[in-house]
Design a protein around this motif. Structure first.
Motif, PDB file in Angstrom:
ATOM      1  N   ASN A   1     -37.086 -81.756 -40.775  1.00 16.67           N
ATOM      2  CA  ASN A   1     -38.417 -81.090 -40.657  1.00 16.67           C
ATOM      3  C   ASN A   1     -38.694 -80.371 -39.572  1.00 16.67           C
ATOM      4  OD1 ASN A   1     -39.122 -82.118 -43.253  1.00 16.67           O
ATOM      5  ND2 ASN A   1     -39.383 -84.096 -42.447  1.00 16.67           N
ATOM      6  N   GLY A   2     -37.926 -80.039 -38.739  1.00 17.08           N
ATOM      7  CA  GLY A   2     -37.959 -79.102 -37.744  1.00 17.08           C
ATOM      8  C   GLY A   2     -37.560 -79.911 -36.364  1.00 17.08           C
ATOM      9  N   GLY A   3     -38.166 -79.398 -35.091  1.00 20.26           N
ATOM     10  CA  GLY A   3     -37.763 -79.869 -33.823  1.00 20.26           C
ATOM     11  C   GLY A   3     -37.911 -78.621 -32.791  1.00 20.26           C
ATOM     12  N   THR A   4     -37.216 -78.900 -31.604  1.00 14.04           N
ATOM     13  CA  THR A   4     -37.310 -77.833 -30.459  1.00 14.04           C
ATOM     14  C   THR A   4     -35.885 -77.308 -30.170  1.00 14.04           C
ATOM     15  OG1 THR A   4     -39.009 -79.157 -29.696  1.00 14.04           O
ATOM     16  CG2 THR A   4     -37.935 -77.511 -28.440  1.00 14.04           C
ATOM     17  N   ILE A   5     -35.916 -75.978 -29.952  1.00  7.64           N
ATOM     18  CA  ILE A   5     -34.753 -75.301 -29.675  1.00  7.64           C
ATOM     19  C   ILE A   5     -34.882 -74.145 -28.807  1.00  7.64           C
ATOM     20  CG2 ILE A   5     -35.053 -73.456 -31.541  1.00  7.64           C
ATOM     21  CD1 ILE A   5     -32.288 -73.355 -32.093  1.00  7.64           C
ATOM     22  N   SER A   6     -33.885 -73.851 -27.827  1.00 13.51           N
ATOM     23  CA  SER A   6     -33.936 -72.826 -26.783  1.00 13.51           C
ATOM     24  C   SER A   6     -33.228 -71.683 -27.463  1.00 13.51           C
ATOM     25  CB  SER A   6     -33.232 -73.255 -25.637  1.00 13.51           C
ATOM     26  OG  SER A   6     -33.192 -72.303 -24.509  1.00 13.51           O
ATOM     27  N   VAL A   7     -34.034 -70.412 -27.438  1.00  9.74           N
ATOM     28  CA  VAL A   7     -33.331 -69.073 -28.029  1.00  9.74           C
ATOM     29  C   VAL A   7     -33.150 -68.378 -26.793  1.00  9.74           C
ATOM     30  CG1 VAL A   7     -34.165 -67.390 -29.648  1.00  9.74           C
ATOM     31  CG2 VAL A   7     -34.927 -69.691 -30.120  1.00  9.74           C
ATOM     32  N   PRO A   8     -31.964 -68.041 -26.316  1.00  8.81           N
ATOM     33  CA  PRO A   8     -31.485 -67.293 -25.540  1.00  8.81           C
ATOM     34  C   PRO A   8     -31.828 -65.756 -25.763  1.00  8.81           C
ATOM     35  CG  PRO A   8     -29.676 -68.156 -26.559  1.00  8.81           C
ATOM     36  CD  PRO A   8     -30.841 -68.573 -27.067  1.00  8.81           C
ATOM     37  N   SER A   9     -32.062 -64.907 -24.695  1.00 11.28           N
ATOM     38  CA  SER A   9     -32.349 -63.431 -25.029  1.00 11.28           C
ATOM     39  C   SER A   9     -31.097 -62.565 -25.028  1.00 11.28           C
ATOM     40  CB  SER A   9     -33.475 -63.169 -24.021  1.00 11.28           C
ATOM     41  OG  SER A   9     -32.877 -63.129 -22.615  1.00 11.28           O
ATOM     42  N   ASN A  10     -30.092 -63.079 -24.927  1.00 12.18           N
ATOM     43  CA  ASN A  10     -29.000 -62.465 -24.755  1.00 12.18           C
ATOM     44  C   ASN A  10     -27.989 -62.217 -25.859  1.00 12.18           C
ATOM     45  OD1 ASN A  10     -27.920 -64.888 -24.308  1.00 12.18           O
ATOM     46  ND2 ASN A  10     -26.706 -64.628 -22.551  1.00 12.18           N
ATOM     47  N   GLN A  11     -28.567 -63.017 -26.889  1.00 14.39           N
ATOM     48  CA  GLN A  11     -27.847 -62.671 -28.387  1.00 14.39           C
ATOM     49  C   GLN A  11     -29.025 -62.479 -29.360  1.00 14.39           C
ATOM     50  OE1 GLN A  11     -26.287 -67.060 -27.895  1.00 14.39           O
ATOM     51  NE2 GLN A  11     -26.817 -66.874 -30.150  1.00 14.39           N
ATOM     52  N   GLN A  12     -28.468 -61.784 -30.426  1.00 12.46           N
ATOM     53  CA  GLN A  12     -29.515 -61.360 -31.413  1.00 12.46           C
ATOM     54  C   GLN A  12     -29.828 -62.310 -32.424  1.00 12.46           C
ATOM     55  OE1 GLN A  12     -30.329 -57.443 -32.081  1.00 12.46           O
ATOM     56  NE2 GLN A  12     -31.872 -58.890 -32.172  1.00 12.46           N
ATOM     57  N   TRP A  13     -29.313 -63.194 -32.835  1.00  4.29           N
ATOM     58  CA  TRP A  13     -29.717 -64.068 -33.589  1.00  4.29           C
ATOM     59  C   TRP A  13     -29.221 -65.641 -33.368  1.00  4.29           C
ATOM     60  CZ3 TRP A  13     -33.944 -62.987 -36.316  1.00  4.29           C
ATOM     61  CH2 TRP A  13     -34.089 -61.567 -36.862  1.00  4.29           C
ATOM     62  N   VAL A  14     -29.998 -66.580 -33.441  1.00  6.62           N
ATOM     63  CA  VAL A  14     -29.669 -68.128 -33.268  1.00  6.62           C
ATOM     64  C   VAL A  14     -29.727 -68.821 -34.412  1.00  6.62           C
ATOM     65  CG1 VAL A  14     -30.115 -70.211 -31.873  1.00  6.62           C
ATOM     66  CG2 VAL A  14     -30.280 -67.767 -30.883  1.00  6.62           C
ATOM     67  N   ALA A  15     -28.826 -69.323 -34.965  1.00 10.47           N
ATOM     68  CA  ALA A  15     -28.985 -70.224 -35.927  1.00 10.47           C
ATOM     69  C   ALA A  15     -29.574 -71.623 -35.692  1.00 10.47           C
ATOM     70  CB  ALA A  15     -27.440 -70.522 -36.693  1.00 10.47           C
ATOM     71  N   THR A  16     -30.683 -71.833 -36.164  1.00 15.95           N
ATOM     72  CA  THR A  16     -31.605 -73.077 -35.933  1.00 15.95           C
ATOM     73  C   THR A  16     -30.856 -74.437 -36.515  1.00 15.95           C
ATOM     74  OG1 THR A  16     -33.141 -72.914 -37.809  1.00 15.95           O
ATOM     75  CG2 THR A  16     -33.736 -71.790 -35.942  1.00 15.95           C
ATOM     76  N   GLY A  17     -30.165 -74.393 -37.615  1.00 15.88           N
ATOM     77  CA  GLY A  17     -29.847 -75.317 -38.312  1.00 15.88           C
ATOM     78  C   GLY A  17     -30.661 -75.855 -39.337  1.00 15.88           C
ATOM     79  N   LEU A  18     -31.743 -75.452 -39.526  1.00 18.58           N
ATOM     80  CA  LEU A  18     -33.101 -75.871 -40.325  1.00 18.58           C
ATOM     81  C   LEU A  18     -33.062 -74.986 -41.356  1.00 18.58           C
ATOM     82  CD1 LEU A  18     -35.644 -77.500 -40.839  1.00 18.58           C
ATOM     83  CD2 LEU A  18     -36.884 -75.526 -39.907  1.00 18.58           C
TER      84      LEU A  18
ATOM     85  N   ASN B   1     -29.906 -59.185 -21.014  1.00 21.65           N
ATOM     86  CA  ASN B   1     -30.993 -59.954 -20.842  1.00 21.65           C
ATOM     87  C   ASN B   1     -30.843 -61.158 -20.318  1.00 21.65           C
ATOM     88  OD1 ASN B   1     -32.085 -57.850 -22.427  1.00 21.65           O
ATOM     89  ND2 ASN B   1     -32.298 -59.109 -24.317  1.00 21.65           N
ATOM     90  N   GLN B   2     -32.004 -61.811 -19.764  1.00 27.13           N
ATOM     91  CA  GLN B   2     -31.831 -63.042 -19.020  1.00 27.13           C
ATOM     92  C   GLN B   2     -33.027 -63.930 -19.436  1.00 27.13           C
ATOM     93  OE1 GLN B   2     -31.203 -63.019 -14.754  1.00 27.13           O
ATOM     94  NE2 GLN B   2     -30.775 -60.814 -14.637  1.00 27.13           N
ATOM     95  N   GLY B   3     -32.794 -65.178 -19.451  1.00 26.49           N
ATOM     96  CA  GLY B   3     -33.731 -66.224 -19.826  1.00 26.49           C
ATOM     97  C   GLY B   3     -33.850 -66.564 -21.479  1.00 26.49           C
ATOM     98  N   ALA B   4     -34.653 -67.292 -21.623  1.00 23.24           N
ATOM     99  CA  ALA B   4     -34.731 -67.936 -23.154  1.00 23.24           C
ATOM    100  C   ALA B   4     -36.298 -68.368 -23.471  1.00 23.24           C
ATOM    101  CB  ALA B   4     -33.693 -69.176 -23.190  1.00 23.24           C
ATOM    102  N   TYR B   5     -36.358 -68.729 -24.758  1.00 22.10           N
ATOM    103  CA  TYR B   5     -37.819 -69.032 -25.219  1.00 22.10           C
ATOM    104  C   TYR B   5     -37.369 -70.366 -25.574  1.00 22.10           C
ATOM    105  CZ  TYR B   5     -39.417 -64.061 -25.401  1.00 22.10           C
ATOM    106  OH  TYR B   5     -39.957 -62.861 -25.004  1.00 22.10           O
ATOM    107  N   GLN B   6     -38.534 -71.181 -25.492  1.00 26.01           N
ATOM    108  CA  GLN B   6     -38.612 -72.474 -25.698  1.00 26.01           C
ATOM    109  C   GLN B   6     -39.204 -72.643 -26.926  1.00 26.01           C
ATOM    110  OE1 GLN B   6     -36.579 -75.032 -24.574  1.00 26.01           O
ATOM    111  NE2 GLN B   6     -35.709 -73.309 -23.070  1.00 26.01           N
ATOM    112  N   VAL B   7     -38.946 -73.106 -28.217  1.00 27.73           N
ATOM    113  CA  VAL B   7     -39.418 -72.711 -29.660  1.00 27.73           C
ATOM    114  C   VAL B   7     -39.503 -73.979 -30.233  1.00 27.73           C
ATOM    115  CG1 VAL B   7     -39.638 -71.629 -31.692  1.00 27.73           C
ATOM    116  CG2 VAL B   7     -38.638 -70.563 -29.662  1.00 27.73           C
TER     117      VAL B   7
END
Length: 267
Positions: A148-165, A253-259
């Motif tokens: 039902n979701g959770g928290t993930i870090s999405v780095p800015s240096n790759q186009q897509w991140v698989a969340t596993g959800l 790119n550098q850094g990441a979003y916390q989602v």
């Protein structure tokens, strides 16, 4: 304020310190969640609503923004790297406050208090995955994502991140995101989940009409859609949720979003 006092305050009040962060252990394992406290038992990290205790001596890096670390420049001492690029030699002594956290750092010139909103990362030691002459990139961690979701870090240096959800068409999704990323070698070329702070666009990005650097998503191989810093919507397709940064050149790119993602199954 001592670590013992910090624990007492946390027990005695409803307000709890918490900030999204990725902890890299000396073993190389990475844990993404909400950093809650530093006390006698070590770090407390809240993962999917449950507190996990991590001994302080097991932690190598605390990363609030993602990005890479050039271990060539690491001198073996504890370092606090600020978001403005400044590096402070000192030891993390205490964590307090709510959001942002208040970090107490012991330096050679005395104690210094910093807000977690000022700090990019805290380097406590060199992890096993760091090799001489190599930069280690903090990659997205999907271990904190449940059904039902959770928290993930999405780095800015790759186009897509698989969340596993995995979601079904019509499921309700609520997504909130924080953080700041850098979109090029220009330190002023930054973005938040809502997009470029300069208001610029990226012509060859997945969504060229959406501000560069904004948080975007897609489900399976479906069409990408904008998300920003806070969105609630019905899943347009069935499949795995992917998250990304809306840019057309990811290598510098550098850094990441916390989602944080919350899924409510359709009825």
């Amino acid at each position: 304020m001592s670590a013992v006092c910090a624990v007492a305050l946390l027990v005695g009040t409803a307000a709890v310190a918490q900030e999204n962060a990725t902890l890299t252990l000396k073993s190389g394992e990475q844990i993404t969640g909400q950093l809650v406290d530093l006390g006698g038992v070590g770090f407390t990290v809240r993962v999917n609503g449950q507190d996990r205790q991590i001994p302080q001596n097991d932690v190598a890096v605390i990363n609030f923004t993602g990005g890479s670390i050039d271990w060539n420049n690491y001198n073996g001492n504890q370092q606090i790297v600020l978001r403005n690029g400044q590096t402070i030699d000192g030891q993390l002594y205490d964590i307090g406050g709510t959001t942002p956290l208040k970090l107490t750092i012991k330096t050679s010139s005395g104690d210094r208090e910093l807000s977690s909103s000022e700090v990019a990362r805290i380097i406590l030691a060199r992890p096993a995955v760091a090799t001489t002459g190599a930069a280690v990139t903090q990659q997205a961690q999907v271990s904190t994502i449940g059904a039902n979701g959770g928290t993930i870090s999405v780095p800015s240096n790759q186009q897509w991140v698989a969340t596993g959800l995995n979601v079904r068409k019509g499921d309700s999704l609520t997504i909130t995101a924080t953080g700041t990323v850098q979109l090029s070698g220009d330190a002023d070329d930054t973005a938040t989940p809502t997009g470029s702070t300069k208001g610029r666009y990226a012509q060859n990005a997945p969504l060229p009409a959406v501000l560069a650097g904004g948080l975007i998503g897609k489900i399976g191989n479906g069409k990408p859609f904008g998300i920003g810093s806070n969105a609630t919507f019905s899943a347009p397709d069935t499949g795995q949720l992917f998250l990304g940064v809306n840019d057309d050149g990811m290598g510098d790119n550098q850094g990441a979003y916390q989602v944080t993602i919350q899924r409510t199954a359709r009825r």
